[in-house]
Design a protein around this motif. Structure first.
Motif, short mmCIF file in Angstrom:
data_model
loop_
_atom_site.label_atom_id
_atom_site.label_comp_id
_atom_site.label_asym_id
_atom_site.label_seq_id
_atom_site.Cartn_x
_atom_site.Cartn_y
_atom_site.Cartn_z
N ARG A 101 0.84 -1.19 0.00
CA ARG A 101 0.00 0.00 0.00
C ARG A 101 0.88 1.25 0.00
N ALA A 102 0.29 2.37 -0.32
CA ALA A 102 1.06 3.60 -0.50
C ALA A 102 1.85 3.96 0.75
N ARG A 103 1.28 3.75 1.93
CA ARG A 103 1.99 4.14 3.15
C ARG A 103 3.16 3.23 3.49
N ASP A 104 3.40 2.19 2.69
CA ASP A 104 4.58 1.35 2.88
C ASP A 104 5.84 1.99 2.29
N ALA A 105 5.70 3.10 1.57
CA ALA A 105 6.84 3.68 0.86
C ALA A 105 8.02 3.98 1.79
N LYS A 106 7.75 4.66 2.90
CA LYS A 106 8.85 5.05 3.79
C LYS A 106 9.52 3.84 4.45
N PRO A 107 8.77 2.90 5.03
CA PRO A 107 9.46 1.73 5.61
C PRO A 107 10.19 0.89 4.57
N LEU A 108 9.65 0.82 3.34
CA LEU A 108 10.35 0.09 2.28
C LEU A 108 11.66 0.78 1.92
N GLU A 109 11.60 2.10 1.75
CA GLU A 109 12.84 2.83 1.44
C GLU A 109 13.87 2.66 2.54
N ARG A 110 13.43 2.70 3.77
CA ARG A 110 14.34 2.55 4.90
C ARG A 110 14.98 1.16 4.88
N ALA A 111 14.17 0.12 4.64
CA ALA A 111 14.71 -1.24 4.59
C ALA A 111 15.69 -1.41 3.43
N LEU A 112 15.36 -0.84 2.28
CA LEU A 112 16.24 -0.96 1.12
C LEU A 112 17.56 -0.23 1.34
N LEU A 113 17.50 0.96 1.92
CA LEU A 113 18.72 1.72 2.17
C LEU A 113 19.57 1.07 3.25
N ASP A 114 18.94 0.59 4.31
CA ASP A 114 19.68 -0.06 5.40
C ASP A 114 20.34 -1.35 4.95
N ASN A 115 19.78 -1.98 3.91
CA ASN A 115 20.31 -3.26 3.42
C ASN A 115 20.92 -3.13 2.02
N LYS A 154 7.74 5.11 -3.73
CA LYS A 154 6.41 5.57 -4.10
C LYS A 154 6.09 5.23 -5.56
N ALA A 155 7.04 5.51 -6.45
CA ALA A 155 6.83 5.21 -7.87
C ALA A 155 6.71 3.71 -8.10
N SER A 156 7.53 2.95 -7.38
CA SER A 156 7.48 1.49 -7.51
C SER A 156 6.13 0.95 -7.07
N ILE A 157 5.61 1.47 -5.96
CA ILE A 157 4.31 1.01 -5.46
C ILE A 157 3.20 1.37 -6.44
N GLU A 171 6.43 -6.69 11.54
CA GLU A 171 7.51 -5.83 11.05
C GLU A 171 7.77 -6.11 9.57
N LEU A 172 7.80 -5.05 8.76
CA LEU A 172 8.05 -5.18 7.33
C LEU A 172 9.51 -5.56 7.12
N ILE A 173 9.74 -6.71 6.46
CA ILE A 173 11.13 -7.17 6.27
C ILE A 173 11.43 -7.53 4.81
N GLY A 174 10.50 -7.25 3.88
CA GLY A 174 10.79 -7.55 2.49
C GLY A 174 9.58 -7.43 1.59
N GLN A 175 9.76 -7.84 0.36
CA GLN A 175 8.70 -7.82 -0.65
C GLN A 175 8.67 -9.14 -1.40
#
Length: 220
Positions: free
Chosen positions: A20-34, A55-58, A80-84
């Motif tokens: 969902r759209a509000r996953d953008a920030k936690p996804l970006e954080r997980a991608l950058l941290d990893n 956001k664009a990916s979602i 906890e969001l840990i991937g896609q």
């Protein structure tokens, strides 16, 4: 083609739920941290550009879902969001197939989360969407992902040269698949009950050797 229903799928503490759209920030954080952990396996664009834009990916993923071509999930463990995990290229009719791609954070690797997620998505596609074939394509160097298809008994189908643009270049991939008739009781149940064929995902030595020497434009 009808839009596929986006379900929430669970097994124990592992949940696949619609992105969902509000996953953008936690996804970006997980991608950058990893970033170091994931960069070698990230799909890229031949024209360049390496900025993470969740956001664009979602938006792109949800558009494909509305068109009936995909099922975009996030993977959660204990909330906890840990991937896609994305089911893409859904086709019905005489083909009735789709592909699965996924990533998890480094902290989540090796805990059974990824095979559980792939099994849940595959079982849903076979049982609910009535698809016939599911495919997973993996870079030869990606040992953790190769272990996933080995655990689940995806059958090896061959080496695909320069198949997907990954980490800035066209990369070879090993292709694995299952058809619904191979897992009448479900992928998750077959794995958990210890009935996975031992060498289904075995890669022939000649394909491993060929993958060690990537095909280059100059070789053609």
């Amino acid at each position: 083609m009808p839009a596929a229903v986006l379900p929430t799928l669970r097994d124990g503490d592992v949940t696949l739920r619609p992105i969902r759209a509000r996953d953008a920030k936690p996804l970006e954080r997980a991608l950058l941290d990893n970033r170091t952990w994931l960069r070698r396996w990230e799909a890229t664009y031949p024209g360049g550009g390496g900025v993470i834009d969740a956001k664009a990916s979602i938006r792109n993923l949800t558009a494909h879902a509305r068109a009936g071509h995909g099922l975009p999930f996030v993977i959660e463990v204990d909330g906890e969001l840990i991937g896609q995990l994305n089911v893409s290229g859904i086709a019905y009719g005489s083909l009735s197939s789709a592909s699965i791609g996924y990533w998890v954070t480094r902290a989540a690797a090796g805990r059974g989360v990824t095979p559980t997620s792939v099994a849940l998505a595959t079982d849903y596609c076979f049982r609910t969407l009535r698809l016939h074939r599911m495919e997973v394509c993996i870079r030869p160097e990606n040992q953790p992902s190769l272990r996933v298809v080995e655990k689940l008994g995806f059958r090896y189908e061959g080496l695909r040269r320069r198949f997907i643009h990954i980490d800035g270049d066209w990369r070879d991939h090993f292709a694995f698949a299952l058809v619904a008739e191979e897992v009448p009781g479900g992928v998750l149940d077959r794995w958990r009950s210890g009935r996975v064929p031992e060498d289904a995902a075995r890669i022939p030595a000649e394909d491993r050797a060929a993958a060690a020497y990537p095909l280059r434009i100059a070789d053609r």
